[in-house]
Scaffold this motif. Structure first.
Motif, PDB file in Angstrom:
ATOM      1  N   GLY A  57     -79.096  39.116  33.917  1.00  0.00           N
ATOM      2  CA  GLY A  57     -78.481  37.889  34.378  1.00  0.00           C
ATOM      3  C   GLY A  57     -78.750  36.747  33.414  1.00  0.00           C
ATOM      4  N   VAL A  58     -77.722  35.990  33.125  1.00  0.00           N
ATOM      5  CA  VAL A  58     -77.846  34.819  32.248  1.00  0.00           C
ATOM      6  C   VAL A  58     -77.581  33.596  33.112  1.00  0.00           C
ATOM      7  CG1 VAL A  58     -76.985  33.659  30.186  1.00  0.00           C
ATOM      8  CG2 VAL A  58     -77.052  36.165  30.273  1.00  0.00           C
ATOM      9  N   GLY A  59     -78.627  32.854  33.434  1.00  0.00           N
ATOM     10  CA  GLY A  59     -78.482  31.756  34.377  1.00  0.00           C
ATOM     11  C   GLY A  59     -78.735  32.246  35.791  1.00  0.00           C
ATOM     12  N   ASP A  60     -78.041  31.652  36.756  1.00  0.00           N
ATOM     13  CA  ASP A  60     -78.235  31.964  38.171  1.00  0.00           C
ATOM     14  C   ASP A  60     -77.180  32.975  38.610  1.00  0.00           C
ATOM     15  OD1 ASP A  60     -78.955  31.995  40.791  1.00  0.00           O
ATOM     16  OD2 ASP A  60     -78.462  29.899  41.210  1.00  0.00           O
ATOM     17  N   VAL A  61     -77.583  34.230  38.755  1.00  0.00           N
ATOM     18  CA  VAL A  61     -76.653  35.323  39.071  1.00  0.00           C
ATOM     19  C   VAL A  61     -77.035  35.950  40.405  1.00  0.00           C
ATOM     20  CG1 VAL A  61     -75.798  37.586  38.364  1.00  0.00           C
ATOM     21  CG2 VAL A  61     -76.226  35.814  36.642  1.00  0.00           C
ATOM     22  N   SER A  62     -76.069  36.038  41.316  1.00  0.00           N
ATOM     23  CA  SER A  62     -76.291  36.675  42.616  1.00  0.00           C
ATOM     24  C   SER A  62     -75.205  37.712  42.878  1.00  0.00           C
ATOM     25  CB  SER A  62     -76.264  35.642  43.751  1.00  0.00           C
ATOM     26  OG  SER A  62     -77.333  34.729  43.645  1.00  0.00           O
ATOM     27  N   ILE A  63     -75.636  38.879  43.369  1.00  0.00           N
ATOM     28  CA  ILE A  63     -74.713  39.916  43.845  1.00  0.00           C
ATOM     29  C   ILE A  63     -74.849  39.936  45.351  1.00  0.00           C
ATOM     30  CG2 ILE A  63     -74.081  42.340  43.745  1.00  0.00           C
ATOM     31  CD1 ILE A  63     -75.499  42.428  41.000  1.00  0.00           C
ATOM     32  N   VAL A  64     -73.756  39.619  46.051  1.00  0.00           N
ATOM     33  CA  VAL A  64     -73.813  39.359  47.484  1.00  0.00           C
ATOM     34  C   VAL A  64     -72.736  40.163  48.210  1.00  0.00           C
ATOM     35  CG1 VAL A  64     -73.630  37.588  49.266  1.00  0.00           C
ATOM     36  CG2 VAL A  64     -74.669  37.017  47.061  1.00  0.00           C
ATOM     37  N   TYR A  65     -73.144  40.819  49.304  1.00  0.00           N
ATOM     38  CA  TYR A  65     -72.178  41.463  50.191  1.00  0.00           C
ATOM     39  C   TYR A  65     -72.803  41.535  51.573  1.00  0.00           C
ATOM     40  CZ  TYR A  65     -67.788  43.921  50.845  1.00  0.00           C
ATOM     41  OH  TYR A  65     -66.511  44.244  51.223  1.00  0.00           O
ATOM     42  N   ASP A  66     -71.995  41.413  52.624  1.00  0.00           N
ATOM     43  CA  ASP A  66     -72.551  41.215  53.958  1.00  0.00           C
ATOM     44  C   ASP A  66     -72.197  42.307  54.961  1.00  0.00           C
ATOM     45  OD1 ASP A  66     -69.900  40.574  54.132  1.00  0.00           O
ATOM     46  OD2 ASP A  66     -70.178  38.614  55.066  1.00  0.00           O
ATOM     47  N   ASP A  67     -72.146  43.555  54.523  1.00  0.00           N
ATOM     48  CA  ASP A  67     -72.003  44.655  55.478  1.00  0.00           C
ATOM     49  C   ASP A  67     -73.278  44.788  56.316  1.00  0.00           C
ATOM     50  OD1 ASP A  67     -69.412  45.465  55.110  1.00  0.00           O
ATOM     51  OD2 ASP A  67     -69.881  47.074  53.715  1.00  0.00           O
ATOM     52  N   PHE A  68     -73.161  45.431  57.478  1.00  0.00           N
ATOM     53  CA  PHE A  68     -74.322  45.591  58.352  1.00  0.00           C
ATOM     54  C   PHE A  68     -74.153  46.838  59.197  1.00  0.00           C
ATOM     55  CE2 PHE A  68     -71.230  42.665  60.115  1.00  0.00           C
ATOM     56  CZ  PHE A  68     -71.000  43.129  61.402  1.00  0.00           C
ATOM     57  N   ALA A  69     -75.286  47.370  59.669  1.00  0.00           N
ATOM     58  CA  ALA A  69     -75.304  48.687  60.305  1.00  0.00           C
ATOM     59  C   ALA A  69     -74.433  48.772  61.550  1.00  0.00           C
ATOM     60  CB  ALA A  69     -76.740  49.077  60.647  1.00  0.00           C
ATOM     61  N   LYS A  70     -74.346  47.705  62.332  1.00  0.00           N
ATOM     62  CA  LYS A  70     -73.577  47.742  63.578  1.00  0.00           C
ATOM     63  C   LYS A  70     -72.085  47.483  63.376  1.00  0.00           C
ATOM     64  CE  LYS A  70     -77.423  46.388  66.584  1.00  0.00           C
ATOM     65  NZ  LYS A  70     -77.921  45.415  67.590  1.00  0.00           N
ATOM     66  N   LYS A  71     -71.682  47.237  62.150  1.00  0.00           N
ATOM     67  CA  LYS A  71     -70.267  46.977  61.863  1.00  0.00           C
ATOM     68  C   LYS A  71     -69.453  48.256  62.087  1.00  0.00           C
ATOM     69  CE  LYS A  71     -67.283  45.575  57.998  1.00  0.00           C
ATOM     70  NZ  LYS A  71     -67.290  45.127  56.569  1.00  0.00           N
ATOM     71  N   PRO A  72     -68.346  48.190  62.823  1.00  0.00           N
ATOM     72  CA  PRO A  72     -67.531  49.385  63.032  1.00  0.00           C
ATOM     73  C   PRO A  72     -66.879  49.851  61.720  1.00  0.00           C
ATOM     74  CG  PRO A  72     -67.022  47.685  64.660  1.00  0.00           C
ATOM     75  CD  PRO A  72     -67.853  47.038  63.592  1.00  0.00           C
ATOM     76  N   GLY A  73     -66.931  51.145  61.471  1.00  0.00           N
ATOM     77  CA  GLY A  73     -66.277  51.715  60.308  1.00  0.00           C
ATOM     78  C   GLY A  73     -64.862  52.155  60.637  1.00  0.00           C
ATOM     79  N   ALA A  74     -64.269  52.941  59.741  1.00  0.00           N
ATOM     80  CA  ALA A  74     -62.883  53.388  59.920  1.00  0.00           C
ATOM     81  C   ALA A  74     -62.706  54.218  61.193  1.00  0.00           C
ATOM     82  CB  ALA A  74     -62.444  54.202  58.701  1.00  0.00           C
ATOM     83  N   SER A  75     -63.764  54.933  61.579  1.00  0.00           N
ATOM     84  CA  SER A  75     -63.692  55.767  62.782  1.00  0.00           C
ATOM     85  C   SER A  75     -63.947  54.980  64.057  1.00  0.00           C
ATOM     86  CB  SER A  75     -64.722  56.891  62.684  1.00  0.00           C
ATOM     87  OG  SER A  75     -66.034  56.353  62.741  1.00  0.00           O
ATOM     88  N   GLY A  76     -64.322  53.728  63.889  1.00  0.00           N
ATOM     89  CA  GLY A  76     -64.691  52.912  65.040  1.00  0.00           C
ATOM     90  C   GLY A  76     -66.160  52.962  65.368  1.00  0.00           C
ATOM     91  N   GLN A  77     -66.901  53.891  64.728  1.00  0.00           N
ATOM     92  CA  GLN A  77     -68.334  54.008  64.940  1.00  0.00           C
ATOM     93  C   GLN A  77     -69.081  53.088  63.975  1.00  0.00           C
ATOM     94  OE1 GLN A  77     -69.662  55.906  67.486  1.00  0.00           O
ATOM     95  NE2 GLN A  77     -67.474  56.033  67.982  1.00  0.00           N
ATOM     96  N   PRO A  78     -70.292  52.655  64.337  1.00  0.00           N
ATOM     97  CA  PRO A  78     -71.077  51.805  63.432  1.00  0.00           C
ATOM     98  C   PRO A  78     -71.310  52.495  62.089  1.00  0.00           C
ATOM     99  CG  PRO A  78     -72.046  51.828  65.623  1.00  0.00           C
ATOM    100  CD  PRO A  78     -70.978  52.882  65.622  1.00  0.00           C
ATOM    101  N   ILE A  79     -71.282  51.724  61.012  1.00  0.00           N
ATOM    102  CA  ILE A  79     -71.395  52.324  59.683  1.00  0.00           C
ATOM    103  C   ILE A  79     -72.808  52.789  59.367  1.00  0.00           C
ATOM    104  CG2 ILE A  79     -69.434  51.013  58.807  1.00  0.00           C
ATOM    105  CD1 ILE A  79     -71.413  49.184  57.336  1.00  0.00           C
ATOM    106  N   GLY A  80     -73.829  52.227  60.007  1.00  0.00           N
ATOM    107  CA  GLY A  80     -75.200  52.673  59.810  1.00  0.00           C
ATOM    108  C   GLY A  80     -75.904  51.992  58.658  1.00  0.00           C
ATOM    109  N   THR A  81     -77.192  52.291  58.539  1.00  0.00           N
ATOM    110  CA  THR A  81     -78.044  51.612  57.564  1.00  0.00           C
ATOM    111  C   THR A  81     -77.592  51.835  56.126  1.00  0.00           C
ATOM    112  OG1 THR A  81     -79.936  51.879  59.049  1.00  0.00           O
ATOM    113  CG2 THR A  81     -80.416  51.352  56.755  1.00  0.00           C
ATOM    114  N   PHE A  82     -77.393  53.085  55.740  1.00  0.00           N
ATOM    115  CA  PHE A  82     -77.066  53.401  54.347  1.00  0.00           C
ATOM    116  C   PHE A  82     -75.787  52.700  53.905  1.00  0.00           C
ATOM    117  CE2 PHE A  82     -74.793  56.215  51.335  1.00  0.00           C
ATOM    118  CZ  PHE A  82     -75.665  56.114  50.262  1.00  0.00           C
ATOM    119  N   ALA A  83     -74.761  52.748  54.718  1.00  0.00           N
ATOM    120  CA  ALA A  83     -73.473  52.154  54.343  1.00  0.00           C
ATOM    121  C   ALA A  83     -73.500  50.637  54.337  1.00  0.00           C
ATOM    122  CB  ALA A  83     -72.381  52.645  55.290  1.00  0.00           C
ATOM    123  N   SER A  84     -74.543  50.040  54.899  1.00  0.00           N
ATOM    124  CA  SER A  84     -74.631  48.580  54.908  1.00  0.00           C
ATOM    125  C   SER A  84     -75.055  48.004  53.560  1.00  0.00           C
ATOM    126  CB  SER A  84     -75.628  48.126  55.981  1.00  0.00           C
ATOM    127  OG  SER A  84     -76.971  48.300  55.552  1.00  0.00           O
TER     128      SER A  84
END
Length: 313
Positions: A57-84
């Motif tokens: 990183g050169v300067g102030d660099v952030s990689i940000v994404y806000d998935d979470f375990a309880k978020k419904p996936g394509a199947s409608g089921q929670p995506i879980g820890t790994f996919a978050s």
């Protein structure tokens, strides 16, 4: 020989996104690629899947994404820890410095686990990085009995890791040197657990914290040093400064009495308001000076530590 790729959001680099830069590298690249990333917030669900990389990183660099375990996936089921996970590292021989990895999804009571970085690779080193989330910030390898265990050796130097519940967890051998370990205040009777190691029975070392600072604005005695995600968890703190948030017992057995004879939890040379070991659980170890030779960086990583060094050192 080193190939250099420049990432910048202003259109002045080779690529505008980090993932595009990584994807451009041939799968069998025989030498190191250095990716310099210019200041900015990069909202990417990133996979670092090419070996022999140096991300800087050169300067102030952030990689940000806000998935979470309880978020419904394509199947409608929670995506879980790994996919978050906001960022995945699945290739070895990686160096990363001066980058923030963040998952801002929020309170684990609401969203569940929200991983800022998942690493399942050998010889991955971080310097001057920040890892920010709440529950399950830093995921270092899935447990062995669930998947083929490729988690290897991970090194963290002068990094800042922020979270609350089990926020450094997994099956890797990870060495934290002069890092800040920051527990969030959840305003609860128990505000969290710093570690949740899942060390396989055949691994000699799990998590080692050397000369780190354990910090928090949470109430005193409300954060445990760790609890065992799996029964042979191994975690030690050596010459660390501990604030008053550290629970006098130090360690929690996760209501599994059997682990009292299987885990390896150790401590040596603790200082600070939370360092009094007189109330520590009897199944944790107070290390002696002669034990420290077993916990040097070289010993924990099997002798070869060249991959933990940057060329400017």
């Amino acid at each position: 020989m080193i190939t250099t790729i420049r990432v910048s959001q202003d259109g002045q680099g080779d690529f505008n996104t980090i993932q595009a830069a990584i994807n451009s590298i041939p799968a069998q690249m025989p030498h190191e690629t250095c990716i310099t990333i210019q200041s900015g917030v990069y909202k990417e669900k990133l996979e670092i899947n090419k070996p022999h990389l140096h991300l800087r990183g050169v300067g102030d660099v952030s990689i940000v994404y806000d998935d979470f375990a309880k978020k419904p996936g394509a199947s409608g089921q929670p995506i879980g820890t790994f996919a978050s996970s906001s960022t995945y590292i699945t290739a070895g021989n990686i160096k990363i410095d001066n980058i923030t990895f963040e998952n801002p999804a929020g309170d684990g009571d609401v969203v569940g686990q929200a991983v800022a970085l998942y690493v399942d690779a050998d010889q991955v080193a971080f310097r001057n990085c920040r890892f920010i989330a709440a529950q399950d910030t830093l995921y270092l390898g899935r447990p062995k009995e669930q998947f083929t265990n490729q988690s290897g050796r991970n090194y963290f130097e002068n990094c800042r890791i922020v979270g609350d519940i089990d926020f450094i967890f997994g099956s890797a051998t990870a060495y934290f040197h002069q890092c800040e370990i920051v527990s969030l205040n959840r305003n609860k009777a128990i505000n969290g657990y710093i570690t949740a190691a899942a060390t396989p029975i055949d691994k000699e070392y799990g998590f080692i914290f050397n000369q780190c600072k354990l910090l928090s604005d949470a109430d005193e005695h409300t954060v445990y040093l760790g609890r065992p995600w799996r029964d042979y968890a191994k975690t030690v703190f050596i010459d660390c400064w501990m604030d008053r948030h550290v629970h006098p017992e130090g360690w929690h057995d996760w209501e599994k009495v059997c682990v009292n004879t299987t885990v390896y939890y150790g401590e040596y040379g603790s200082v600070g308001p939370g360092s009094n070991v007189s109330g520590r659980v009897p199944w944790a170890k107070q290390l002696e000076e002669e034990d420290l030779t077993k916990f040097t960086l070289s010993h924990c990583f099997g002798g070869d530590i060249s991959w933990t060094r940057w060329r400017d050192k």
